[in-house]
Design a protein around this motif. Structure first.
Motif, PDB file in Angstrom:
ATOM      1  N   MET A  33       0.781  -1.211   0.004  1.00 31.60           N
ATOM      2  CA  MET A  33       0.004  -0.020   0.093  1.00 31.60           C
ATOM      3  C   MET A  33       1.037   0.962   0.195  1.00 31.60           C
ATOM      4  SD  MET A  33      -3.126  -0.358   2.517  1.00 31.60           S
ATOM      5  CE  MET A  33      -3.719   1.144   2.264  1.00 31.60           C
ATOM      6  N   HIS A  88      -7.603   3.642  -2.501  1.00 32.90           N
ATOM      7  CA  HIS A  88      -6.663   2.604  -2.516  1.00 32.90           C
ATOM      8  C   HIS A  88      -5.578   2.816  -3.428  1.00 32.90           C
ATOM      9  CE1 HIS A  88      -9.717   0.275   0.245  1.00 32.90           C
ATOM     10  NE2 HIS A  88     -10.336   0.984  -0.496  1.00 32.90           N
ATOM     11  N   MET A 116      -8.619  -5.433  -4.012  1.00 30.58           N
ATOM     12  CA  MET A 116      -9.831  -4.788  -4.091  1.00 30.58           C
ATOM     13  C   MET A 116     -10.749  -5.916  -3.762  1.00 30.58           C
ATOM     14  SD  MET A 116      -9.010  -1.633  -3.759  1.00 30.58           S
ATOM     15  CE  MET A 116     -10.621  -1.029  -3.932  1.00 30.58           C
TER      16      MET A 116
END
Ligand code: COA
Length: 149
Positions: free
Chosen positions: A6, A40, A91
């Motif tokens: 991330m 995201h 996701m």
């Protein structure tokens, strides 16, 4: 070894450096700041070097691919394929069941990447992207998740 992880606000400068080097149509600081904060965003790293970035947002079960950029020196080695594949797996954890995207009609490399991953072309959004003193059509694409499932 390459790894996907991330991205957050602390990676803003690295994202800007990568896209300035490698994206003919860069987002710019304000969009990156907003996306790193609200969406995201995932990066593909080799050690401390950021090789590629991608961002997604989720509305109900629909994932939108907002951006993907591979560093110009790392292209053609499967980096974009891996980041998008792992990004969409990521996701799915949040309920993503379908992915939608828009891509410039002239961006044959990106369209080829998406087709190779199983995205179908659904239609054209006319004059969607600014291009010099005119506009360029967007191709709308979508795929059910998991890819190839
Ligand atoms: C589009 C982009 C993300 C592809 O990343 P990449 O790491 O080079 O792509 P990969 O090496 O993972 O290749 C995956 C597939 O993409 C396609 N592809 C990659 N390079 C290609 C090329 N030069 N010509 C044609 N197709 C190509 C192929 O279908 C390939 O599958 P294959 O290896 O089985 O043939 C990269 O070119 C990029 O960052 N472009 C600038 C930013 C951009 O346009 N982003 C998309 C916005 S919608």
């Amino acid at each position: 070894m390459k790894r996907v992880a991330m991205l957050g606000i602390k990676h803003l400068e690295q994202c800007l450096i990568l896209e300035t080097r490698s994206d003919p149509h860069p987002w710019g600081r304000d969009n990156w700041l907003r996306s790193l904060r609200d969406d995201h965003c995932l990066g593909l790293w080799e050690g401390t070097e950021l090789l590629a970035i991608s961002c997604y947002c989720l509305v109900l079960d629909e994932v939108s691919l907002l951006n993907i950029v591979v560093d110009a020196d790392s292209r053609g080695q499967g980096v974009g394929r891996r980041l998008l594949t792992e990004g969409l797996e990521w996701m799915q954890q949040f309920g993503g069941a379908r992915c939608l995207l828009e891509v410039r009609l002239s961006n044959t490399v990106a369209r080829s990447l998406y087709s190779a991953l199983g995205f179908a072309e659904d239609g054209i959004r006319k004059n969607y992207y600014p291009l010099g003193d005119g506009f360029e059509h967007a191709v709308l694409m979508s795929a059910d998740l998991p890819l190839g499932g």
